[in-house]
Design an enzyme around this catalytic site. Structure first.
Site, PDB file in Angstrom:
ATOM      1  N   ASN A 174       2.404  -2.884   5.831  1.00  0.00           N
ATOM      2  CA  ASN A 174       2.520  -1.950   4.635  1.00  0.00           C
ATOM      3  C   ASN A 174       4.133  -1.731   4.922  1.00  0.00           C
ATOM      4  OD1 ASN A 174       2.604  -0.392   2.404  1.00  0.00           O
ATOM      5  ND2 ASN A 174       2.356   1.295   3.623  1.00  0.00           N
TER       6      ASN A 174
ATOM      7  N   LYS B  38      -0.065   2.180  -4.617  1.00  0.00           N
ATOM      8  CA  LYS B  38      -0.581   3.847  -4.826  1.00  0.00           C
ATOM      9  C   LYS B  38      -0.207   4.286  -6.048  1.00  0.00           C
ATOM     10  CE  LYS B  38      -1.986   5.762  -0.686  1.00  0.00           C
ATOM     11  NZ  LYS B  38      -2.396   4.363  -0.099  1.00  0.00           N
TER      12      LYS B  38
ATOM     13  N   ASP C 259      -7.861   6.834   1.771  1.00  0.00           N
ATOM     14  CA  ASP C 259      -6.781   7.553   2.690  1.00  0.00           C
ATOM     15  C   ASP C 259      -5.921   8.516   1.799  1.00  0.00           C
ATOM     16  OD1 ASP C 259      -5.763   5.186   1.145  1.00  0.00           O
ATOM     17  OD2 ASP C 259      -3.902   5.388   1.965  1.00  0.00           O
ATOM     18  N   ASP C 260      -5.567   9.784   2.352  1.00  0.00           N
ATOM     19  CA  ASP C 260      -4.858  10.622   1.712  1.00  0.00           C
ATOM     20  C   ASP C 260      -5.615  11.398   0.564  1.00  0.00           C
ATOM     21  OD1 ASP C 260      -2.815   9.704   3.551  1.00  0.00           O
ATOM     22  OD2 ASP C 260      -1.598   8.825   2.114  1.00  0.00           O
TER      23      ASP C 260
ATOM     24  N   ASP D  47       8.496   4.642   2.291  1.00  0.00           N
ATOM     25  CA  ASP D  47       8.017   5.555   1.149  1.00  0.00           C
ATOM     26  C   ASP D  47       8.105   7.005   1.603  1.00  0.00           C
ATOM     27  OD1 ASP D  47       5.709   5.543   2.891  1.00  0.00           O
ATOM     28  OD2 ASP D  47       4.375   5.007   0.895  1.00  0.00           O
TER      29      ASP D  47
ATOM     30  N   TYR E 148      -7.446   8.159   9.304  1.00  0.00           N
ATOM     31  CA  TYR E 148      -6.937   6.658   9.725  1.00  0.00           C
ATOM     32  C   TYR E 148      -6.005   6.408  10.812  1.00  0.00           C
ATOM     33  CZ  TYR E 148      -3.270   8.126   6.351  1.00  0.00           C
ATOM     34  OH  TYR E 148      -2.385   8.896   5.760  1.00  0.00           O
TER      35      TYR E 148
ATOM     36  N   GLY F  38       0.651  -1.184  -0.141  1.00  0.00           N
ATOM     37  CA  GLY F  38       0.108  -0.157   0.025  1.00  0.00           C
ATOM     38  C   GLY F  38       0.740   1.306   0.055  1.00  0.00           C
TER      39      GLY F  38
HETATM   40  C1  GDL Z   1       0.133   6.551   4.683  1.00  0.00           C
HETATM   41  C2  GDL Z   1      -0.436   5.894   3.167  1.00  0.00           C
HETATM   42  C3  GDL Z   1       0.422   4.845   2.740  1.00  0.00           C
HETATM   43  C4  GDL Z   1       1.820   4.951   2.865  1.00  0.00           C
HETATM   44  C5  GDL Z   1       2.232   5.226   4.596  1.00  0.00           C
HETATM   45  C6  GDL Z   1       3.512   5.457   4.740  1.00  0.00           C
HETATM   46  C7  GDL Z   1      -2.094   4.894   5.008  1.00  0.00           C
HETATM   47  C8  GDL Z   1      -3.432   4.420   5.179  1.00  0.00           C
HETATM   48  N1  GDL Z   1      -1.914   5.521   3.824  1.00  0.00           N
HETATM   49  O1  GDL Z   1      -0.545   7.543   5.072  1.00  0.00           O
HETATM   50  O2  GDL Z   1       0.051   4.665   1.468  1.00  0.00           O
HETATM   51  O3  GDL Z   1       2.602   4.114   2.484  1.00  0.00           O
HETATM   52  O4  GDL Z   1       1.448   6.372   4.940  1.00  0.00           O
HETATM   53  O5  GDL Z   1       4.072   6.513   4.173  1.00  0.00           O
HETATM   54  O6  GDL Z   1      -1.243   4.759   5.881  1.00  0.00           O
END
Ligand code: GDL
Length: 448
Positions: A264, A46, A122-123, A236, A170, A15
């Site tokens: 994630n 994403k 999200d985002d 990321d 979230y 994710g």
């Molecule tokens: C986030 C993003 C996710 C990202 C992570 C770390 C969620 C629900 N959404 O906000 O895609 O990889 O932070 O940067 O976590």
């Protein structure tokens, strides 16, 4: 019909932002998950255009073929495959055509054999278009209506299908004024169908710790236990990081308080061996005391993948030290902490006081430098490339501080500045972002 989602989903959600994993990497992930006894993979990269930015577009024939083969491969290994879609950047909730577009897209993935889905918000901007506001009144209400309608539709299309949901708020830090009093979360809790499973990243986006109390607060508002979307190992948001530490900061009772946990992790697929295996050990025996032994076991198993051309080799000690330098978001591992302390001590005291510290500092430096040289001879080039930038950066820093320590030892009384010919200060962290970081540090220190 029995649901096709495991009772307690555990595994990985792909994710993150940035380059999605390759299909070969995903196949390998399914093997890891199966070996570790984990049961779920959620497809949510994403930057798969058709997952988010162009979510309405159907997959081409060749893309469909690939996704179908992923679904088959994961099912064959007993791993539940979930397909996630993230329409929130531009979805018009009040337009029937957009609900149709969502259904068409999921219908395509149902045809590929998928039975588990996720709807992600999200985002995205926390505002509604005027038409949507008129029809639904609030973002929570619009999202819940879409999710409920999709859930009901999925039930009709494919018996036993399931739906995850990621709210726009979230984590605790995003809730205004807090989780208990967030209007958005309360309304979601009231309106979202009870069968829909809700993601939550903990108190923060990157939660160093996830206390049980924070989960209970979520539960009282959302009226269900969360599925943890765990960003502990994600990198990321800062590509200079890589996380290979133990699955820490989660109390043993977290499992009983939640409806599932999904990592994630790092964008570099191969760097996730230790995270996935440490997490799996934690799930089997979620006790604090077992964190380091479980991580050591994972590193030992990982070492087998570092087949190196003779005469080079990588020892367990060297690989664990490397992992200590690339540990967790809020702390370095034990070996890196000791190295930093030793270096600070060398910096703050004259060489006559260095005693055994200098030797220990040199031993650790040599271990890192030898590791870097050996890595270059690794057979699995994908594994090397996953680690390369981080190993390179560390090697460069170690060479520099080592050169300083040697110079300082040889010149204990000098009043000159350390000016090694081979290092250009302008090239050390010389990017524009590094400059911005320095300004940001000043802003945060309140120096305006
Ligand atoms: C986030 C993003 C996710 C990202 C992570 C770390 C969620 C629900 N959404 O906000 O895609 O990889 O932070 O940067 O976590």
């Amino acid at each position: 019909m029995k649901s096709c989602m495991p009772d307690y989903p555990t595994g990985v959600i792909e994710g993150f932002y940035g380059k999605p994993w390759t299909d070969t990497e995903r196949f390998m992930l399914f093997d890891w998950l199966q070996t570790c006894g984990l049961n779920t993979y959620i497809y949510a990269p994403k930057d798969d255009l058709k997952h988010r930015a162009a979510w309405r577009e159907l997959y081409s024939a060749s893309e469909s073929k690939t996704i179908s083969s992923l679904i088959r491969a994961s099912n064959k290994r007993g791993i539940s495959f979930s397909y996630a879609i993230a329409p929130g950047l531009d979805m018009r909730f009040s337009a029937d055509s957009d609900l149709d577009a969502l259904r068409n897209k999921l219908a395509q993935v149902i045809k590929m054999g998928c039975r588990s889905f996720a709807l992600l918000f999200d985002d995205i901007p926390a505002r509604l278009a005027p038409n949507d506001r008129k029809r639904f009144g609030s973002q929570a209400s619009a999202q819940a209506a879409t999710a409920n309608s999709l859930c009901e539709w999925l039930g009709r299309q494919a018996a036993g299908s399931t739906l995850f949901f990621c709210p726009t708020v979230y984590c605790g830090a995003m809730a205004r004024p807090n989780v208990s009093h967030s209007e958005y979360l309360r309304e979601l809790g009231d309106k979202l169908h009870p069968a829909i499973k809700v993601f939550w990243t903990g108190p923060d986006i990157i939660s160093g710790e996830i206390p049980v109390d924070s989960i209970r607060e979520f539960r009282s508002v959302l009226r269900r236990r969360p599925v943890i979307w765990d960003n502990l190992y994600a990198n990321d948001y800062d590509m200079r990081r890589l996380h290979t530490g133990p699955y820490a900061g989660r109390p043993p009772s977290l499992k009983a308080e939640t409806n599932g946990i999904l990592l994630n992790p790092n964008c570099q697929f191969h760097a996730n061996f230790v995270p996935v295996h440490s997490f799996a050990s934690w799930l089997r025996a979620p006790a604090r005391t077992s964190l380091q032994p479980a991580r050591n076991r994972a590193i030992r198993t990982w070492l087998a993948q570092f087949q190196i051309r003779q005469p080079h080799k990588i020892s367990f000690k060297a690989l664990r030290l490397f992992c200590d330098f690339l540990y967790l978001p809020t702390s370095p591992g034990p070996g890196a902490t000791q190295y930093l302390h030793d270096l600070q001590m060398l910096l703050r005291t004259p060489p006559s006081h260095w005693a055994g510290r200098y030797e220990r500092f040199q031993r650790t430096s040599r271990l890192i430098l030898t590791l870097f040289d050996s890595l270059l001879h690794i057979q699995n080039r994908d594994l090397l490339h996953a680690l390369y930038a981080h190993a390179w950066e560390l090697k460069e820093r170690v060479l520099l501080v080592q050169a300083w320590a040697n110079w300082r030892k040889a010149n204990p009384d000098t009043t000159e500045k350390f000016a090694p010919a081979e290092f250009s200060p302008a090239l050390l962290r010389g990017s524009t972002c590094a400059e911005l970081d320095r300004v940001i540090a000043e802003i945060l220190a309140g120096s305006q």
